[in-house]
Every structure is written in structure tokens, then in C-alpha cells.
Design an enzyme around this catalytic site. Structure first.
Site, short mmCIF file in Angstrom:
data_model
loop_
_atom_site.label_atom_id
_atom_site.label_comp_id
_atom_site.label_asym_id
_atom_site.label_seq_id
_atom_site.Cartn_x
_atom_site.Cartn_y
_atom_site.Cartn_z
N GLY A 55 0.84 -1.20 0.00
CA GLY A 55 0.00 0.00 0.00
C GLY A 55 0.87 1.25 0.00
O GLY A 55 2.06 1.19 0.32
N CYS A 82 5.36 -5.95 1.65
CA CYS A 82 5.72 -4.52 1.64
C CYS A 82 5.05 -3.79 2.82
O CYS A 82 5.47 -3.93 3.95
CB CYS A 82 5.38 -3.90 0.30
SG CYS A 82 6.27 -2.36 -0.03
N TYR A 83 3.98 -3.04 2.59
CA TYR A 83 3.27 -2.38 3.69
C TYR A 83 2.81 -3.42 4.70
O TYR A 83 2.83 -3.18 5.91
CB TYR A 83 2.07 -1.61 3.13
CG TYR A 83 1.29 -0.84 4.17
CD1 TYR A 83 1.69 0.43 4.58
CD2 TYR A 83 0.13 -1.38 4.74
CE1 TYR A 83 0.96 1.13 5.55
CE2 TYR A 83 -0.60 -0.69 5.69
CZ TYR A 83 -0.17 0.57 6.09
OH TYR A 83 -0.90 1.27 7.05
N HIS A 170 7.74 -7.46 -3.77
CA HIS A 170 6.42 -7.85 -4.27
C HIS A 170 6.53 -9.16 -5.06
O HIS A 170 6.90 -9.16 -6.23
CB HIS A 170 5.85 -6.76 -5.17
CG HIS A 170 5.39 -5.54 -4.43
ND1 HIS A 170 4.12 -5.41 -3.93
CD2 HIS A 170 6.06 -4.42 -4.07
CE1 HIS A 170 4.00 -4.24 -3.31
NE2 HIS A 170 5.17 -3.63 -3.38
N GLU A 172 4.16 -10.88 -6.19
CA GLU A 172 3.03 -11.05 -7.11
C GLU A 172 3.27 -10.47 -8.49
O GLU A 172 2.54 -10.81 -9.44
CB GLU A 172 1.75 -10.41 -6.51
CG GLU A 172 1.76 -8.89 -6.41
CD GLU A 172 2.38 -8.34 -5.14
OE1 GLU A 172 2.03 -7.22 -4.74
OE2 GLU A 172 3.24 -9.05 -4.55
N ASP A 228 -17.04 -11.34 -22.43
CA ASP A 228 -17.75 -11.42 -21.15
C ASP A 228 -19.23 -11.77 -21.33
O ASP A 228 -19.74 -12.70 -20.71
CB ASP A 228 -17.63 -10.09 -20.39
CG ASP A 228 -16.20 -9.73 -20.06
OD1 ASP A 228 -15.34 -10.63 -20.11
OD2 ASP A 228 -15.93 -8.55 -19.75
N LYS A 369 -10.67 -11.48 -15.75
CA LYS A 369 -10.83 -11.54 -17.21
C LYS A 369 -10.19 -12.78 -17.82
O LYS A 369 -10.78 -13.45 -18.66
CB LYS A 369 -10.23 -10.28 -17.84
CG LYS A 369 -10.39 -10.18 -19.34
CD LYS A 369 -11.82 -9.80 -19.71
CE LYS A 369 -11.97 -9.57 -21.19
NZ LYS A 369 -13.31 -9.08 -21.55
#
Length: 513
Positions: A55, A82-83, A170, A172, A228, A369
Site C-alpha cells: 500500500g 511490503c506495507y 512484491h 506477485e 464477457d 478476465k
């Protein structure tokens, strides 16, 4: 409430969604909730592990974000990123201070505790992505450093007894080479999660849910021709069969032969499709309009009006309305700072008419998605339709700079079709996130044969991206670009110049309008 093996508390990082996506790719169902989520709601999900996201705030600031105190007493493993790492350090008595030097970009991770399960199958000195301005100065009691980098003496820490882990980097993001492995290690080897979640199991689960929600009543579903809405319709058809009323509004702003392709696809799936050709109506209302936001507003209002007219024909028999809301939309609506600042308005802003008081069916609201595409394949939709590049709601109207008319759409459709042909022939179609042409409505002098021309310029736009949030222009071989340019100029009357867009997002957006 549905059981969720891993719950991610969102503290405002731009990368939070990637945590859930990486774990889902590993077969572990994960949900993102706001950091302020009440402990009772977290407990109701019966998580086996909690991840605290990154964050933009500082944990020592007056307006710092803090989770419900009950999170620390849940008794399940926790991973802070991180945060999240700084929150863990502060909560357990450590010290967090502003760093002398901000650390952004790639770093080598030196593992100091190779026995830690969080680093199972992760080699030493792998590349990770740093993005922080604060650092942990003093570790909390009971915590040890398990990895360092050149600029981070505490790149990763752990309290193995309490099963609490924290990364300054990070894992991710794509740049952290073994980041997905680390997240998977946390979920599988520390939290005890199984890799059982996939689109096949999701489809069965969702079909049962829809059947229970809808029963023997009818559902109205608007189909745009995009991935979609097509997947929503296919899923509903599996669940309720002929009780699905699918309506396709042809705005006249679609790609070449797209309306025919959509109708053919639904015919193959055995789904009755009501097609409303409103192309003249859309073009009439767009005449003389050049402002992109005004175009979007007109298209949105016209779409609702056309759909409304068709819906009224079925009002007495329909009880539900289907929408293609995605998980990204759900996360955004409850994000830390509220919905993101509007860069461009969406084509359906303004909502549905007041009389349309149907109950909503939103079968895609739990998936991303890329997962929608996998679900579509699971449901039998043709690969060439599911694998199509993203296409904006307003269609080709926002790829024509200036007024939208039949001639402009002709030039755009034909040039786009040639580009798509060349990309598919070269094998590059599936290597780029999105590719399209833009009619600039700029004329320039050219020479064709012995004649002087003063014709239109077309821009070719191709980008590489993971999720569309950021993008870089695609490095396409020059011979492919040359073939595209040559064919467009030679085969389409009215175009004498082709340019290639080499801007990235940010600062540019992917679309031009």
C-alpha cells in the site's frame, strides 16, 4: 458465505489483484477484501491463511491503515507484503522508519534461511521487484531475517513458530521471477491449501447456483459480441436452457463481419439470439459529433434506449437481468480509496431505466478476465472467439478521431481486418494483448503510380500487457509491419500512409479516445 482458503486484505497497492490471480492460477481460490473488513466477515470465509497487501501509506503516519485487531488472533498463517510487512513489524513491537534511499525496481534476493518452507524450490539470488520508501529498522521479538538484498537488510522475515512471514518485495508482480512459487509455498506448505480450484469446478458450482437462484423463471441477457457477455449467455444457457432470452444489439460500430460471427457462434451453441439492428440509429445520433466523451455518452444512452425497447417486449415474462460484472469491478467498488478516478467514461454509464426492476444475475463477479476466457473454453465457446483481443464498448467509434460516418468506418474496418490477417498469419496475434488500427482523420500528400494523392493516415496500435492496467508497445518484427502497411495502402482506397504507435501506458492509454 463461501469458504475462501486465502483471504487478501487490500491496503491500496496497485498490485493487490495480482496476488489473487497468481494463487488462483496455482489452483487455490483466493479473494481480495478491503483492509477494513470486520473480523466476523473474515471468519465467515473460514480462511486457512491471510495475506496483507502492499500500500502507499506509511505505518507510522497518523492516517495509516490498520486491519481489525482480530486478524492477529485468528490463529492462521499470515504473509505480509511490503506495507503488510511493516504492519507486522510494527504490531509485534518492531520499528519502521523512512528509508535513506527509496528502493524501486529489480533486486537480487539472497536467502539466508534455506530451510524456510516459504522458499521451497526457490533458488538463491533470484530476481525480485522492490517498491518501497520505508524499511524495517528493528525486528520484532521472535522474528528472524530469512533473506536480504543489497539495499534491504531485512528483505524477508519470519516467525516460524507463529507461521507469520513477511516480504519487503512484491512476489506477485511479473518481475519477481519466483514470486508465484513463493505465494504457492505459503498457501500449500504453510497454510495447507489444496490446488483443487479450476474453471471446470467453478462452472459446475456456478451452474448449480444459477439454477437455485433463477429456478424456472426467465433471464434477460444483453449480448455485445464481446467475451464477457458471450460467456455469461453460455453459462446461463447451461443452467436454465431456453429460459434465457439473449438480445444482441448491433450498433453498427463493430469490426468487420463481427455481427455475423456472433450470430454464427450462438447458433452453434444452440442459443436463440434476438438480433436488433440499430446501426442507422447510432450513426444518425453520432453525426457531427467529434468530442470523445460526447460520443461515449450518446452511444451509452442509445444502447440503453434500444435495449430498453426490446426488453419491454419481454417484461411480463422476465424476472432476472444478467450482467457481466467481473471480479475486478467488485474489488474496485470497495477499494481502499473508493472507485478509481475516471480516465474515460464507460459506454453503459447511466444505468438501466427505472422500470427495469429485475433481480440481477452476475455469474462472473468472482472471476478475473483471464479466467473468463478459460471458462468460455470450458463451456464450448470457439477458441477464435474467446481468444479475441479486448474490444471497447463504444466499438470503432472511439477509434475514429473525429466524426463517425460510413466512410470512416469502412476505412477502419478494412485496415483493421488486414492487420488482423497479417498478425494471425505470422503467429503474433496471440503474442500481443491488443492490436487495432485508428483512423486519424489526418490527410497527407502521397504518390501512387504517377499520381499525387491527398488521403487518410491510419495508425497501427499493438501493445503487450498482462491485465491492461499498464502496457508497453509491442516490438513487432519490421517485416510484419511492412506487410501490414503495404497491404493497407495498396488494397484500401483512401489511405496513403500508415504509422505505428510506440507509446506505452502510462502516460498514454491503450485506446486513443
Amino acid at each position: 458465505m463461501k469458504e475462501v482458503p486465502i483471504v487478501v486484505l487490500d491496503f491500496g497497492s496497485q498490485y493487490t489483484q495480482l496476488i489473487a490471480r497468481k494463487l488462483r492460477e496455482s489452483g487455490i481460490y483466493t479473494e481480495v477484501v478491503p483492509f477494513r473488513e470486520k473480523i466476523a466477515d473474515i471468519k465467515a470465509r473460514k480462511p486457512k491463511g491471510i495475506i496483507l497487501s502492499g500500500g502507499p501509506a506509511s505505518v507510522y503516519a497518523d492516517d495509516a491503515y490498520h486491519p481489525d485487531e482480530g486478524v492477529w488472533e485468528l490463529g492462521v498463517p499470515i504473509l505480509g507484503i511490503c506495507y503488510g510487512m511493516q504492519l507486522i513489524s510494527q504490531h509485534f513491537g518492531g520499528e519502521v522508519i523512512p528509508a535513506d534511499h527509496h528502493e524501486y525496481g529489480k533486486a537480487k534476493l539472497h536467502i539466508t534461511d534455506e530451510k524456510s518452507p516459504i522458499f521451497k524450490n526457490v533458488p538463491d539470488n533470484s530476481i525480485v521487484w522492490m517498491s518501497h520508501g520505508d524499511r524495517v529498522e528493528k525486528l520484532p521479538e521472535g522474528f528472524n531475517t530469512i533473506a536480504v538484498s543489497d539495499n534491504s537488510p531485512h528483505a524477508a522475515i519470519a516467525n516460524e513458530e507463529r507461521k507469520i512471514y513477511a516480504f519487503q518485495f512484491h512476489p506477485e508482480v511479473h518481475h519477481s521471477v519466483y514470486g508465484t512459487q513463493m505465494l504457492k509455498n505459503f498457501a500449500k506448505y504453510i497454510c495447507g491449501c489444496d490446488s483443487t480450484w479450476n474453471m471446470g469446478s467453478f462452472a459446475k458450482e456456478k451452474i448449480n447456483e444459477i439454477h437455485k437462484q433463477v429456478g424456472d423463471k426467465k433471464v434477460l441477457c444483453g449480448v455485445s459480441g464481446g467475451v464477457d457477455s458471450s460467456v455469461v449467455a453460455a453459462l446461463l444457457h447451461e443452467a436454465i436452457g431456453d429460459n434465457l432470452i439473449a438480445v444482441f444489439v448491433d450498433t453498427g460500430l463493430l469490426r468487420k463481419d463481427e455481427a455475423i460471427q456472433v450470430q454464427d457462434m450462438f447458433r452453434q451453441l444452440g442459443i436463440d439470439l434476438i438480433t436488433v439492428d440499430a446501426s442507422k440509429e447510432f450513426l444518425t445520433r453520432l453525426k457531427g459529433i467529434t468530442d470523445p466523451e460526447q460520443k461515449r455518452k450518446i452511444i451509452g444512452e442509445t444502447f440503453i434506449e434500444v435495449f430498453d425497447k426490446e426488453a419491454k417486449k419481454h417484461a411480463d415474462e422476465v424476472s432476472f437481468l444478467a450482467q457481466g460484472t467481473l471480479y475486478t469491478d467488485v474489488i474496485e467498488s470497495v477499494s481502499v480509496k473508493g472507485p478509481s478516478k475516471t480516465i474515460k467514461s464507460h459506454h453503459n454509464v447511466g444505468g438501466l431505466p427505472d422500470w427495469m426492476t429485475f433481480e440481477l444475475v452476475e455469474p462472473l463477479r468472482e472471476i478475473f478476465k483471464d479466467e473468463v476466457r478459460k471458462l468460455g473454453l470450458e463451456l464450448g465457446l470457439p477458441k477464435h472467439m474467446i481468444g479475441r483481443h479486448p474490444f471497447p464498448g463504444p466499438g470503432l467509434a472511439i477509434r475514429v478521431m473525429g466524426e463517425v460516418n460510413e466512410e470512416a468506418l469502412r476505412l477502419l474496418r478494412e485496415s483493421d481486418d488486414i492487420m488482423q490477417q497479417e498478425l494471425r498469419a505470422s503467429g503474433y496475434y496471440d503474442k500481443v494483448w491488443q492490436a487495432f488500427t485508428v483512423l486519424l482523420n489526418v490527410q497527407s500528400v502521397g504518390v501512387m503510380g504517377d499520381n499525387r494523392t491527398y488521403d487518410n493516415t491510419v495508425c497501427v496500435r499493438m501493445v503487450e500487457s498482462v491485465d491492461g492496467m499498464t502496457a508497453t508497445f509491442a516490438h513487432i518484427p519490421h517485416d510484419i509491419l511492412e506487410n501490414i502497411s503495404r497491404r493497407i495502402i495498396n488494397e484500401i482506397d483512401g489511405i496513403n500512409r500508415v504509422v505505428y504507435d510506440i507509446s506505452s501506458k502510462p502516460p498514454a492509454t491503450i485506446e486513443w479516445e
